[in-house]
Structures are given as structure tokens and as C-alpha cells.
Design a protein around this motif. Structure first.
Motif, PDB file in Angstrom:
ATOM      1  N   ILE A 234       0.815  -1.226   0.000  1.00 33.67           N
ATOM      2  CA  ILE A 234       0.000   0.000   0.000  1.00 33.67           C
ATOM      3  C   ILE A 234       0.844   1.269   0.000  1.00 33.67           C
ATOM      4  O   ILE A 234       0.310   2.354  -0.256  1.00 33.67           O
ATOM      5  CB  ILE A 234      -0.982   0.020   1.193  1.00 33.67           C
ATOM      6  N   LYS A 235       2.145   1.150   0.296  1.00 34.81           N
ATOM      7  CA  LYS A 235       3.045   2.292   0.129  1.00 34.81           C
ATOM      8  C   LYS A 235       3.766   2.183  -1.207  1.00 34.81           C
ATOM      9  O   LYS A 235       3.807   3.123  -1.986  1.00 34.81           O
ATOM     10  CB  LYS A 235       4.066   2.353   1.264  1.00 34.81           C
ATOM     11  N   ARG A 236       4.334   0.999  -1.452  1.00 34.75           N
ATOM     12  CA  ARG A 236       5.044   0.734  -2.691  1.00 34.75           C
ATOM     13  C   ARG A 236       4.591  -0.622  -3.216  1.00 34.75           C
ATOM     14  O   ARG A 236       4.236  -1.502  -2.457  1.00 34.75           O
ATOM     15  CB  ARG A 236       6.555   0.711  -2.442  1.00 34.75           C
ATOM     16  N   ASP A 237       4.614  -0.774  -4.552  1.00 34.27           N
ATOM     17  CA  ASP A 237       4.037  -1.953  -5.202  1.00 34.27           C
ATOM     18  C   ASP A 237       2.514  -1.925  -5.116  1.00 34.27           C
ATOM     19  O   ASP A 237       1.871  -2.935  -4.850  1.00 34.27           O
ATOM     20  CB  ASP A 237       4.592  -3.250  -4.618  1.00 34.27           C
ATOM     21  N   LEU A 239       0.404  -2.333  -7.169  1.00 31.32           N
ATOM     22  CA  LEU A 239       0.218  -2.912  -8.489  1.00 31.32           C
ATOM     23  C   LEU A 239      -0.347  -4.320  -8.368  1.00 31.32           C
ATOM     24  O   LEU A 239      -0.278  -4.943  -7.309  1.00 31.32           O
ATOM     25  CB  LEU A 239       1.567  -2.983  -9.235  1.00 31.32           C
ATOM     26  N   VAL A 240      -0.878  -4.817  -9.473  1.00 29.41           N
ATOM     27  CA  VAL A 240      -1.340  -6.199  -9.526  1.00 29.41           C
ATOM     28  C   VAL A 240      -0.148  -7.066  -9.954  1.00 29.41           C
ATOM     29  O   VAL A 240       0.120  -7.241 -11.136  1.00 29.41           O
ATOM     30  CB  VAL A 240      -2.522  -6.372 -10.495  1.00 29.41           C
ATOM     31  N   TRP A 241       0.589  -7.555  -8.960  1.00 31.60           N
ATOM     32  CA  TRP A 241       1.663  -8.519  -9.196  1.00 31.60           C
ATOM     33  C   TRP A 241       1.041  -9.900  -9.018  1.00 31.60           C
ATOM     34  O   TRP A 241       0.801 -10.348  -7.903  1.00 31.60           O
ATOM     35  CB  TRP A 241       2.803  -8.318  -8.207  1.00 31.60           C
ATOM     36  N   VAL A 242       0.787 -10.576 -10.136  1.00 32.46           N
ATOM     37  CA  VAL A 242      -0.084 -11.754 -10.066  1.00 32.46           C
ATOM     38  C   VAL A 242       0.562 -12.909  -9.308  1.00 32.46           C
ATOM     39  O   VAL A 242      -0.129 -13.675  -8.617  1.00 32.46           O
ATOM     40  CB  VAL A 242      -0.530 -12.185 -11.480  1.00 32.46           C
ATOM     41  N   GLY A 243       1.892 -13.058  -9.370  1.00 29.30           N
ATOM     42  CA  GLY A 243       2.518 -14.113  -8.578  1.00 29.30           C
ATOM     43  C   GLY A 243       2.355 -13.861  -7.097  1.00 29.30           C
ATOM     44  O   GLY A 243       2.046 -14.764  -6.310  1.00 29.30           O
TER      45      GLY A 243
END
Length: 588
Positions: A234-237, A239-243
Motif C-alpha cells: 500500500i506504500k510501494r508496489d 500494483l497487480v503482481w499476479v505471482g
């Protein structure tokens, strides 16, 4: 356990929490029909800070009435102008406050101002931090950044008004008055906590309060990342990192049951990754997309949704089949990646990818039968058979050994004794720790798993964590100070001094959903919930209490929640009580 109770637990607030609902839109708005507008599924809650961590009044600066900021507010400025925090600067001195909101949050800040004599806007600097030391840091030093979300910036506040700012992950906020010889009146400084208002349908409780807290912390970590899409941090990343989603989805299955954020995120990554591209540029992450669908279907039983994946899923499986050579060795290209801590052990990465692609072939065979493509199912099964004849060396990689045990390439007991349990929690990782624990469970070493959960994830809690971190290394522990106070002289700053790869220093995320593995693991292995048929139609209850005296909890299913309670009797046997909704067959 419902959402409001969780918030009360998390923030220790006695104040009534103000919820803002979503109002209806008119049929058309500025020429855009309402159905074209994306509707936000989240709720905003406004907790006040729980304590003043630190203040600075040097050089003639002063702060009075800061305790007023700890009171519940209403978000409304007024002419009464009472219960005000007054910050005054001098020509040479600038006052500062550091606030603690008691728990990691996703969202921003609401500042309600009073009416000092001057009506000019007042300039302040705001620094969000997941730790005290990050909130005290300066961007560009020791890894502190504004990547993905602004956490260090200046802002002009109005006279007698309200300003809302920020969209990041934080627990601490530092406010500096920048203008010389000026006065800032603050009626309220409240967090804007943004999250899905969803009940905690799953639960876990036992006689070990540390394990109870770990289970709930993992659940809360994922809850924070269930924004409009399922993020990793919630601060960094953000993104939708699917793994990275796989441990999160297992936590969602365990705690929340069905939630639209999962299919929404799976569909997003599918739609932005035309074949033959790899999702997120990482071959293993396209494999995780398959495995998530397999597990999501097992728990939720939505065949209609699975059928929507038919074209892409079959295309992906056909492409993956080209990455298996005639001898059954994987030949994956793209970014060859398991997790960051294993990335320098190339033989371990190779072994892990052999196992992961084997798991994909097994899952592919299962999924293709459901998709009514028996020919492709047979091809996947044949490839899995070839791959299981190739057993690489894990090269002491706990990540690789765990995957090999789960894929059937390595005896789980051997993998556990010779690699995973060696050194206890040493060389565990927050992401692949879930699969290490799963392999230990498969080896019937639940007690060892409990010990590592207490040691590894428990150490983060001991350091003041309220959510689980992107990474953690047991070697960081000696002489490390907790994250919730200023670092004393002679102590190590575990946030600013550590971290590696892409998460050095304050760039390190202290709220990462991939670290939630113990939550679903405790439900699966201690409470013993084993889902055998899609939609939880058949569930086996196979508890393993280890050194626990009792444990109880619930598992959400599409038919309702199953409750179990296990009690260890004097002769060492376990008495089990089960309550299940109609339509679910329980096997003991």
C-alpha cells in the motif's frame, strides 16, 4: 468478526467511527452516463491519532494544545475555535509534530484548521511513514522515496477550512510548520482510512495469543491491499503482481470468502498481457495465474467464471507446453524468478521453476477437464509425467525445496529435514515462507511450522509491526530497535538500515500482502480444513494441534461458514466439534 470490530481492535478507539456511504448518481453527469463511471467499492473511516510521539519547539517555536488532536473529530471547522492545537514559528524556529495513528493504514490525511489572526494560507510539510524513522526521514536519503505514492511533500492549508491529502500506506505522520513567524491552528488531524467494508467471516483462536495475533495481522495485511484492485503493497508496489497474489488469494479464501477484487485483478492482468507475453514480464507469474484460478475455483466453485478464462487459459497452457523439452526439463524464458532472497541462487531458481512448471501442468490437466478440453488435459498430464522424472538439486534453497515437495519432485519429509527446517527460520522469506510452511505441513511437521511462525512472523510483531513486511531476515534482529519509536543511540534502525534488492532502506514496504501466509496455513493445518471438492462442497477436517491445548475457528464457504473446535484431552487425543451449513459434507 465484522469490519468495525476489527477497526476497534486495530486502532483501540473508543470514538464512534464515521462512515461515508456512496450516493446515487444522476442518470447522466456531464454527458457521461452513470454506467460508464467506475464506482468505488471502498469505505472511508476517520480515526484520530492515538499518541504524540515527538515534538520540536526549538529556536523560539512553540506548540500548545497538541493533546486536542487525540480527540475524536467531526471533520468540520467552526467559529467556536475551541480545543485547538496551536503551532507557532519564529524567525529561526519551526515547530514539528509526529503523530502515531496506532496501526498501519491505507489512505491519507484530513486537516481541519482554526482561525488565527492572519487569514493567509499556511505552508506545511507532511511526511508519512510506516515507521517512526521513515516519517522522520528525507526523500533521497537511506532509500526514502515518493515512488508509487507521495509520502513527503509540502502543502498550503486554508484559514478556517479543511484540506484532504495523501494516498499511501502509513502509521506515522510528521507535520512541520514551514513559514517563519507564523501561526497554524489545527482543530483536527485525522487519518482517512480507505478500505473495503467487509466482514471477517473466517476466524482463528487458540490458547497461544501470539498465534492469534499473527493470524489476524496476516488477515489485516491483505485487507489493506484489497483496494480497487488487489495490490501487493500500500506504500510501494501498489500494483497487480499476479505471482504475489497467490498467498493473498489464499488468505482471502480463508478470511473473507468470495470478493470481487480477486476476479477483477485476475482479469486485469490477463487483459493487459496478450500471449505470448509473460504476466508482469515474469514466466513464473503466468504460472501463478493458472494456480490462482485452480485454487479460487476450488474454494468458490464458480464454473461460469472459470469458463470465461477458456480461450486465454488454453492458449497459455499450449505455450507453456512448448517450454518443456523432450526429456521433461523446463525451458522457461523471460525473467526467471521465484522471490528476491532466492534470486542469487541460480541452481535453486532453476529447480524451483522445474517444480513450478510441473505444478502448472498438473493444474492444467485438472482445469482443462473442467473446460471440456480432454485432449489438452491429456497433453498437460503427459508433460507433468515427463517433468517428474527430472529431479534437480535444490542447492540448499528453501524456496526450491518447498516447491519440489509440493510438486511431487521431492519427498516432503526429506525436503523438510534436509533443507527447509535446517536452521529454523533462517533463510525464510515472507513470500515463499508460505510454501515452505505448506511443505512442512505436507511432511506432517506442523509443530515445526508453528515454531517458525512464532519465531519469524512473531519477531516482526515484537518490533512493533501491525502488518507483515515485504521481507524480513532473522540476521537483522541483533540490536535492532522497534519501528514505533525514535531509534535510540547505539541501536540499529531495522527500517532504514536494512532491506535489499529493490527494497533498500525506507523504500522497504512494511505492509505486503504476500507475507500473510501463516493466516491461511493455520486455518488449513491447525484447524485442519482441507477443501476436497469445488465450492467447499466436501471438506475434510484433519486438525494438528502440535503443542496447542485447543484451537477453534471458522472457514467461509459459498454455503456459509463452517465452525470447528478442537480440544486436546488428557490422553493426547483430540476432541473435535464441527458445525457446518447444509449442503456441505464433512469428512473427519
Amino acid at each position: 468478526m465484522n469490519f468495525k470490530k476489527i477497526l476497534i481492535y486495530n486502532f483501540l478507539l473508543a470514538a464512534t467511527m464515521q462512515l461515508h456511504g456512496q450516493s446515487a448518481l444522476p442518470p447522466a453527469w456531464n454527458g457521461i452516463h452513470s454506467e460508464q463511471l467506475q464506482r468505488d467499492q471502498r469505505t472511508r473511516v476517520y480515526p484520530p491519532p492515538t499518541r504524540i510521539v515527538w515534538k520540536e519547539e526549538g529556536g523560539g517555536a512553540s506548540i500548545q494544545g497538541e493533546a486536542n488532536l487525540l480527540r475524536p473529530g467531526n471533520g468540520q471547522t467552526d467559529l467556536a475555535n475551541t480545543s485547538i492545537c496551536v503551532m507557532k514559528s519564529s524567525v529561526n524556529g519551526h515547530p514539528s509534530l509526529l503523530l502515531d495513528f496506532g496501526k498501519e493504514l491505507q489512505g491519507g490525511l484530513q486537516l481541519v484548521t482554526g482561525m488565527p489572526g492572519s487569514q493567509k494560507p499556511v505552508n506545511i510539510r507532511i511526511r508519512f511513514g510506516e515507521s517512526v524513522s521513515e516519517a522522520m526521514s528525507t526523500t533521497g536519503i537511506r532509500g526514502a522515496t515518493n515512488d508509487h505514492a507521495m509520502r513527503d511533500f509540502t502543502l498550503s492549508l486554508p484559514w478556517l477550512g479543511v484540506a484532504e491529502v495523501g494516498n499511501t500506506g502509513f502509521r506515522f505522520v510528521r507535520i512541520d510548520l514551514l513559514d517563519p513567524a507564523s501561526e497554524l491552528q489545527l482543530k483536527e488531524v485525522r487519518a482517512i482510512f480507505t478500505a473495503r467494508d467487509i466482514p471477517y467471516k473466517g476466524s482463528f483462536s487458540c490458547n497461544d495469543e501470539q498465534l492469534n495475533k499473527i493470524w489476524l495481522t496476516g488477515a489485516y495485511t491483505v485487507h489493506l491491499n484489497m483496494q480497487e484492485y488487489l495490490w501487493d503493497g500500500i506504500k510501494r508496489d501498489r500494483l497487480v503482481w499476479v505471482g504475489d497474489m497467490h498467498p493473498e488469494v489464499m488468505t482471502i479464501n480463508t478470511v473473507f470468502g468470495y470478493n470481487e477484487v480477486v476476479p477483477k485483478s485476475l482479469d486485469l492482468i490477463r487483459d493487459i498481457t496478450p500471449l505470448p507475453q509473460w504476466m508482469n514480464g515474469i514466466s513464473s507469474y503466468s504460472i501463478w495465474w493458472l494456480l490462482i484460478h485452480r485454487d479460487w475455483y476450488l474454494y468458490q466453485g464458480d464454473l461460469g467464471y472459470l469458463m470465461q478464462q477458456k480461450t486465454y487459459m488454453e492458449g497459455l497452457l499450449k505455450y507453456l507446453l512448448t517450454k518443456v523439452d523432450a526429456n521433461g526439463r523446463e525451458k522457461l524464458d523471460g525473467n526467471r524468478f521465484l522471490d528476491w532472497p532466492s534470486s542469487e541462487n541460480q541452481p535453486g531458481v532453476d529447480a524451483g521453476l522445474q517444480a513450478l512448471l510441473t505444478m502448472a501442468m498438473d493444474a492444467g490437466s485438472e482445469l482443462c477437464h473442467l473446460l471440456k478440453n480432454d485432449s489438452l488435459a491429456a497433453q498437460c498430464a503427459e508433460a507433468a509425467g515427463r517433468m517428474k522424472k527430472q529431479v534437480p538439486d535444490a542447492n540448499h534453497s528453501k524456496q526450491a525445496a518447498a516447491l519440489m515437495a509440493l510438486a511431487g519432485l521431492m519427498d516432503p519429509v526429506t525436503a523438510d529435514k534436509e533443507v527447509i527446517s535446517v536452521g529454523g527460520a533462517k533463510n525464510f522469506s515472507t513470500f515463499y515462507g508460505y510454501y515452505m510452511l505448506q511443505a512442512m505441513g505436507k511432511a506432517q511437521n506442523v509443530q515445526g511450522g508453528l515454531d517458525i511462525i512464532r519465531t519469524y512472523w512473531g519477531a516482526m510483531l515484537d518490533l512493533g509491526a501491525t502488518t507483515f513486511w515485504e521481507d524480513f531476515n532473522m540476521e537483522w534482529l541483533p540490536n535492532a530497535a522497534p519501528i514505533d519509536n525514535l531509534v535510540p543511540e547505539g541501536k540499529k534502525d531495522i527500517h532504514g538500515d536494512y532491506g535489499d534488492y529493490c527494497y533498500k532502506g525506507f523504500r522497504h514496504s512494511l505492509c505486503h500482502g504476500w507475507a500473510s501466509g501463516p493466516t491461511s496455513w493455520l486455518t488449513q493445518h491447525v484447524l485442519g480444513f482441507k477443501v476436497l471438492e469445488p465450492g467447499c462442497k466436501v471438506v475434510k477436517i484433519e486438525p494438528s494441534l502440535g503443542d496447542l491445548l485447543w484451537a477453534e475457528g471458522t472457514l467461509p464457504t459459498p454455503q456459509g461458514s463452517i465452525f470447528v473446535r478442537h480440544e486436546k484431552l488428557s490422553d493426547g487425543s483430540v476432541k473435535t466439534t464441527v458445525k457446518a451449513p447444509k449442503g456441505i459434507r464433512i469428512i473427519k
